[in-house]
Design a protein around this motif. Structure first.
Motif: not given
Length: 265
Positions: A136-141, A257-265
């Protein structure tokens, strides 16, 4: 102060009550650190990539038996029924179990046989931190806490679904982390889901810790179970192949299961 106002440590077990004991394998507190390492193109060890949160439902009819048999097991090996067992004390490089002269292989074999005879239900959510961040290109800590919240929300709702299906109510007991902020976030999430009536059969949430007066045997059971599932999901890159090759009950179980849902602000 009520359990829903702050993380409250469990003081006793009611053997006429159903419980869901929840524990983790891997470290979820280090998400910000993992994000920084990926941003800096630093290597992340496979053991630091994986995380599993596991809930173990134990009905009151089975609770007393599990307590009695585990106490007998501890008395046999340690001479003390109150000894606390943890997966990290068993799965290490030592040849014998610490505090005993029992060979590790024999101890694990006997513990496996013991737990195999228990009746309990498992709900688990696995998570690969490196794969998720890169995908998800997550760069926001600052999103770390949001991801943890989403992960536990998924776990809580799956436990609720399981409780509804078996027509049972239960109290949650969660292993306390070393980060009070995360514990408070998890408690607030549980309370919020209760207020919204997303959790109905899930009654209350308490915490436990190793130096507490009450450290439930069920938490140890959750720890061993979580460690086992963590081992299954560890090489997550090949998990889809594993499902096809083995067609295992573990990989096809809707509650694991394997968690793989994108989280957004």
């Amino acid at each position: 102060m009520a359990w829903y106002e702050k993380p409250t440590v469990l003081t006793k077990i009611n053997k006429e009550q159903n419980y869901v004991f929840i524990d983790e394998s891997g470290d979820i507190k280090d998400l910000s650190t993992i994000i920084k390492k990926i941003k800096n193109n630093e290597r992340v060890e496979p053991r630091d990539s994986n995380f599993v949160v596991t809930g173990v439902y134990v009905g009151f009819k089975n609770l007393e038996y599990i307590y009695a048999s585990m106490c007998d097991f501890k008395m046999k090996h340690f001479g003390d029924s109150k000894t606390i067992l943890h997966a990290s004390d068993i799965f290490n490089k030592e040849l014998c179990i610490r505090g005993t002269t029992t060979p590790k292989s024999l101890f694990i074999e006997e513990l496996n046989e013991l737990i195999d005879g228990y009746r309990y239900k498992v709900v688990a959510t696995a998570f690969n931190k490196v794969r998720y961040i890169k995908k998800y290109g997550l760069l926001d800590e600052t999103l770390s806490l949001s991801i943890i919240k989403a992960l536990y929300k998924r776990e809580f709702l799956k436990i609720e679904k399981m409780l509804i299906e078996i027509d049972r109510e239960a109290i949650f007991v969660l292993e306390e982390s070393s980060n009070p902020k995360i514990d408070k976030t998890i408690l607030d999430l549980f309370v919020s889901l209760r207020k919204k009536k997303r959790l109905v059969n899930s009654l209350k949430l308490y915490f436990t810790k190793k130096d507490a007066f009450c450290y439930p045997v069920g938490t140890e059971l959750a720890d061993f179970t979580s460690r086992s599932i963590y081992s299954f999901f560890r090489n997550i890159e090949f998990i889809e192949i594993a499902k096809k090759v083995y067609n295992s009950n573990l990989s096809s179980n809707e509650f694991i299961e394997f968690f793989d849902r994108e989280v957004k602000k």
